[in-house]
Design a protein around this motif. Structure first.
Motif, PDB file in Angstrom:
ATOM      1  N   ALA A 145      47.923   0.462  65.021  1.00 22.51           N
ATOM      2  CA  ALA A 145      48.812   1.272  64.188  1.00 22.51           C
ATOM      3  C   ALA A 145      49.510   0.410  63.137  1.00 22.51           C
ATOM      4  O   ALA A 145      49.675   0.823  61.987  1.00 22.51           O
ATOM      5  CB  ALA A 145      49.843   1.981  65.062  1.00 22.51           C
ATOM      6  N   ALA A 146      49.903  -0.801  63.523  1.00 18.19           N
ATOM      7  CA  ALA A 146      50.564  -1.706  62.577  1.00 18.19           C
ATOM      8  C   ALA A 146      49.624  -2.095  61.441  1.00 18.19           C
ATOM      9  O   ALA A 146      50.024  -2.152  60.269  1.00 18.19           O
ATOM     10  CB  ALA A 146      51.048  -2.952  63.316  1.00 18.19           C
ATOM     11  N   GLU A 147      48.370  -2.351  61.783  1.00 20.53           N
ATOM     12  CA  GLU A 147      47.371  -2.688  60.764  1.00 20.53           C
ATOM     13  C   GLU A 147      47.133  -1.501  59.833  1.00 20.53           C
ATOM     14  O   GLU A 147      46.997  -1.657  58.615  1.00 20.53           O
ATOM     15  CB  GLU A 147      46.063  -3.087  61.450  1.00 20.53           C
ATOM     16  N   LEU A 148      47.118  -0.314  60.417  1.00 23.02           N
ATOM     17  CA  LEU A 148      46.922   0.907  59.638  1.00 23.02           C
ATOM     18  C   LEU A 148      48.072   1.121  58.658  1.00 23.02           C
ATOM     19  O   LEU A 148      47.857   1.451  57.487  1.00 23.02           O
ATOM     20  CB  LEU A 148      46.807   2.100  60.591  1.00 23.02           C
ATOM     21  N   VAL A 149      49.295   0.924  59.118  1.00 17.33           N
ATOM     22  CA  VAL A 149      50.471   1.087  58.260  1.00 17.33           C
ATOM     23  C   VAL A 149      50.430   0.107  57.089  1.00 17.33           C
ATOM     24  O   VAL A 149      50.703   0.471  55.942  1.00 17.33           O
ATOM     25  CB  VAL A 149      51.766   0.884  59.073  1.00 17.33           C
TER      26      VAL A 149
END
Length: 279
Positions: free
Chosen positions: A159-163
């Protein structure tokens, strides 16, 4: 002279406690001061919620292809196609007014998408914002669907990479996000409700993996600091329809019939959310 060691320890602890309290008060005061430019119009939402307008946001577009597979499949094409299909299904039912942030292959900045959604013609207590995307990850075995609401912290590494990827267009002010997090409370229950319903129906009707399970602190709704979720005034959800990096899922997402099924599931979810709203 007081040589009590406990007193010497208590003083800095009391100071830190009071400092934290002061900072909290300042943040809350600043949030109220910036009510016109940051966060949610809670006064409108406090009067109740009645769904009339649906803003669909096909992720990426134009010079921004989004995720691209090795075979050349582009996220922007899938999101636009599914968004058009969803809009068509909803308009045929003639129950809501439906709008797309982009209806063709054009570039729109995150700021422009937010400005579109925050028009006065879409009251926050009568509208929802759905941002449609496709995911990608270095581990090609990863697959499934995810739904996100705004949160200060991403739920996991993926999720952090996606954000980081989705927010790349705009500079992100962490202090503003702290204020938004406080002021988003007015629509949080509606955001969580619509996200849960949409996720559940997508997983059930499409037979895909529910990536929200065991990955969220909040009973199936994942949280992350996406720009479009932070700055839109209405209840807002970002949906990841599948992983372009996964061969099987990518193949399905490019098929017309599968896209029709996604649109149908989303339309049913929106109607179910509306039916569950208190009168």
């Amino acid at each position: 002279m007081n040589s009590d060691p406990i007193s010497r320890i208590d003083f800095p602890m009391q100071f830190l406690t009071r400092l934290k309290l002061l900072i909290t008060v300042l943040i809350l005061s600043f949030a109220l001061f910036r009510q016109e430019t940051v966060g949610e119009d809670t006064s409108q939402l406090s009067t109740g919620f009645s769904l009339k307008y649906i803003v669909i946001d096909p992720g990426h577009g134009g010079r921004d292809p989004g995720c691209v597979s090795q075979s050349g499949v582009k996220e922007k094409d899938i999101t636009l196609s599914v968004s058009r299909k969803l809009a068509e299904v909803l308009r045929q039912k003639n129950e809501y007014e439906v709008f797309l942030t982009r209806a063709d292959d054009r570039f729109m900045s995150l700021r422009q998408r937010v400005a579109f959604a925050n028009q006065e013609s879409f009251p926050p207590n009568q509208s929802i914002f759905l941002s449609l995307h496709c995911n990608s990850f270095k581990d090609q075995r990863i697959h499934g669907m995810e739904s996100f609401k705004f949160d200060l912290d991403a739920t996991d590494e993926l999720a952090a990479e996606l954000v980081e990827r989705e927010n790349a267009q705009e500079s992100v002010d962490k202090f503003d996000f702290m204020i938004i997090n406080l002021r988003k409370r007015g629509n949080e229950k509606y955001t969580e409700q619509v996200a849960r319903i949409l996720q559940k129906l997508l997983v059930k009707q499409l037979g895909v993996k529910n990536r929200n399970l065991h990955a969220s602190r909040n009973a199936g709704v994942r949280g992350a600091p996406f720009y479009v979720l932070a700055w839109t005034k209405m209840p807002s959800v970002l949906l990841e329809l599948g992983f372009i990096s996964n061969d099987a899922e990518r193949k399905k997402m490019t098929e017309e019939k599968y896209q029709d099924r996604i649109a149908s599931a989303l339309a049913k979810g929106i109607k179910k959310f509306d039916q569950q709203l208190p009168e």
